[in-house]
Design an enzyme around this catalytic site. Structure first.
Site, mmCIF file in Angstrom:
data_model
loop_
_atom_site.group_PDB
_atom_site.id
_atom_site.type_symbol
_atom_site.label_atom_id
_atom_site.label_comp_id
_atom_site.label_asym_id
_atom_site.label_seq_id
_atom_site.Cartn_x
_atom_site.Cartn_y
_atom_site.Cartn_z
ATOM 1 N N LYS A 36 0.675 -1.094 -0.125
ATOM 2 C CA LYS A 36 0.148 -0.107 0.066
ATOM 3 C C LYS A 36 0.881 1.242 0.003
ATOM 4 C CE LYS A 36 -0.030 -0.538 5.130
ATOM 5 N NZ LYS A 36 -0.545 -0.953 6.120
ATOM 6 N N ARG A 134 -9.970 0.127 15.468
ATOM 7 C CA ARG A 134 -10.038 0.680 14.231
ATOM 8 C C ARG A 134 -11.110 0.210 13.163
ATOM 9 N NH1 ARG A 134 -4.566 1.549 11.141
ATOM 10 N NH2 ARG A 134 -4.914 -0.311 10.439
ATOM 11 N N TYR A 258 15.898 30.188 8.753
ATOM 12 C CA TYR A 258 14.804 30.738 9.200
ATOM 13 C C TYR A 258 14.542 31.111 10.681
ATOM 14 C CZ TYR A 258 12.368 30.698 4.516
ATOM 15 O OH TYR A 258 11.965 30.505 3.428
ATOM 16 N N MET A 306 11.845 24.625 2.643
ATOM 17 C CA MET A 306 11.202 24.008 1.614
ATOM 18 C C MET A 306 12.078 23.216 0.645
ATOM 19 S SD MET A 306 8.468 24.994 -1.162
ATOM 20 C CE MET A 306 7.042 25.750 -0.012
HETATM 21 C C1 LIG Z 1 0.003 -1.907 6.743
HETATM 22 C C2 LIG Z 1 -0.510 -3.104 7.278
HETATM 23 C C3 LIG Z 1 0.229 -4.350 7.503
HETATM 24 C C4 LIG Z 1 1.904 -4.370 7.370
HETATM 25 O O1 LIG Z 1 2.310 -3.634 8.563
HETATM 26 P P1 LIG Z 1 3.919 -3.394 8.999
HETATM 27 O O2 LIG Z 1 4.058 -3.050 10.338
HETATM 28 O O3 LIG Z 1 4.480 -2.381 8.048
HETATM 29 O O4 LIG Z 1 4.648 -4.780 8.671
HETATM 30 C C5 LIG Z 1 -0.102 -5.579 7.909
HETATM 31 N N1 LIG Z 1 -1.651 -5.645 8.194
HETATM 32 C C6 LIG Z 1 -2.588 -4.508 7.949
HETATM 33 C C7 LIG Z 1 -3.784 -4.397 8.078
HETATM 34 C C8 LIG Z 1 -1.752 -3.328 7.700
HETATM 35 O O5 LIG Z 1 -2.752 -2.146 7.450
#
Ligand SMILES: *Cc1c(COP(=O)(O)O)cnc(C)c1O
Length: 359
Positions: A36, A134, A258, A306
């Site tokens: 992802k 969640r 800055y 930036m």
């Molecule tokens: C992103 C995610 C993972 C991977 O988690 P890591 O901590 O990066 O290994 C596994 N399961 C779900 C549901 C996730 O959203």
């Protein structure tokens, strides 16, 4: 290209090495590789192509899944958020994407729009909430949710999924509680099971079950606050580098950048490096955050702007305009930089912007 001001290069051998560490840690489980968010900023399609030994890929959204399909990735693709509406459900069905069902509105939608009139079944995982709070059905509803699903035609349930809330800290008793609760809720139910993310894979073997879901460890960063990637035999996949734009010489008391927040404690050389928060370098990186030039660490001084950052070159009198500067990877751990910026590697890796050249 010699002239690039900021670039990332991706080491696919390191990625495959890290994948082998997953297999080594969880030899009896199938691997659903989390790609992802553009494979945590590493380039989703190239990463998926390189991980041809993965048993499946996990993405967050339908759009990410379609990108993998269009690249002819042949492994099953799991959408961790499932579908949000009928349009997404239809796409998932047509494209043979696997959906995670985590909420009763998704079951309602399936009951109103049964997928039975299509040629292939909709494959789903059911997500249970074992303590992350969640996404997911309450553990106590596992059996009733499965029965509700079984009444629908055209659905193939693969199994049960849940997610750790505290796997970055192996000493936290919550991890064992989640494993026990997930185990108990699903033990008399049919279907495969999946719980472990990277933290679970490397530190909680009882959490491996049928499928593991590595993310951050594939990219060579440690899932734990108190262990380095090196200690875990993980190799950094992303190397983020920039160049020395100019080397200035200032006098004791001169302020840098800055807010005039940093003052030279003596007459000294100050380097300006061609990277800033517009490239994804964290603006909150504290004074002292290491960068690396010619194999040596130099500390960040002043505020990140930036397009540029400034570094203390008192220990590096030979640095010249054009020299390469490592921001992370290439001997500098992204975890260390993240800690200096009060964040985690996940955020830094995902945040590298479009302006940065990719190799
Ligand atoms: C992103 C995610 C993972 C991977 O988690 P890591 O901590 O990066 O290994 C596994 N399961 C779900 C549901 C996730 O959203």
């Amino acid at each position: 290209m010699a002239g690039s001001r900021a670039k990332i290069s991706i080491d696919l051998d390191a990625l495959r090495h890290n994948f082998r560490q997953v297999r080594k840690a969880a030899p009896n489980s199938k691997v659903m590789a989390a790609v992802k968010a553009n494979a945590y900023g590493h380039g989703m399609v190239k990463v998926a192509q390189a991980l041809d030994e993965a048993d499946a890929f996990a993405v967050a959204t339908i759009a990410e899944a379609l990108t993998l399909k269009q690249a002819n990735i042949s492994q099953p693709i799991v959408i961790l958020e499932g579908f949000l509406d009928l349009e997404e459900l239809t796409i998932a069905l047509e494209q043979g994407l696997i959906c995670v069902l985590h909420s009763s509105y998704q079951l309602d939608l399936l009951e109103k729009n049964p997928p039975s009139d299509l040629t292939s079944d909709l494959k789903v995982w059911l997500k249970l909430d074992s303590g992350m709070h969640r996404l997911g059905f309450p553990l106590a509803e596992a059996e009733s949710v499965q029965r509700r699903l079984q009444r629908l035609a055209g659905i193939e349930m693969i199994g049960w999924m849940s997610h750790f809330s505290d796997a970055d800290d192996l000493n936290n008793p919550k991890n064992r509680q989640q494993i026990a609760d997930f185990q108990q809720a699903t033990q008399n139910l049919s279907g495969e099971r999946s719980l472990a993310n990277s933290g679970g894979i490397l530190g909680l073997p009882e959490s491996h079950f049928d499928w593991v879901r590595p993310g951050i460890m594939l990219y060579g960063s440690s899932p734990y606050a108190d262990k380095t990637a090196e200690e875990l035999n993980l190799r950094p996949v992303m190397c983020f580098s920039a160049r020395m734009v100019t080397v200035n010489h200032f006098q004791k008391g001169d302020s840098i950048g800055y807010g005039s927040s940093w003052e030279c404690p003596e007459d000294m050389a100050v380097g300006v490096v061609s990277v800033g928060y517009g490239d994804g370098y964290p603006r909150h990186a504290a004074v002292g955050t290491p960068l690396r030039v010619k194999g040596q660490k130099v500390p960040l001084i002043g505020r990140v702007s930036m397009d540029m950052v400034t570094v203390d070159l008192r220990t590096q009198p030979d640095i010249k305009t054009g020299d390469e500067v490592m921001l992370w990877g290439g001997g500098l751990s992204v975890d260390q930089v993240a800690s200096c910026a009060s964040t985690i590697s996940y955020e830094l890796l995902c945040a590298v912007t479009q302006r940065v050249e990719r190799e």
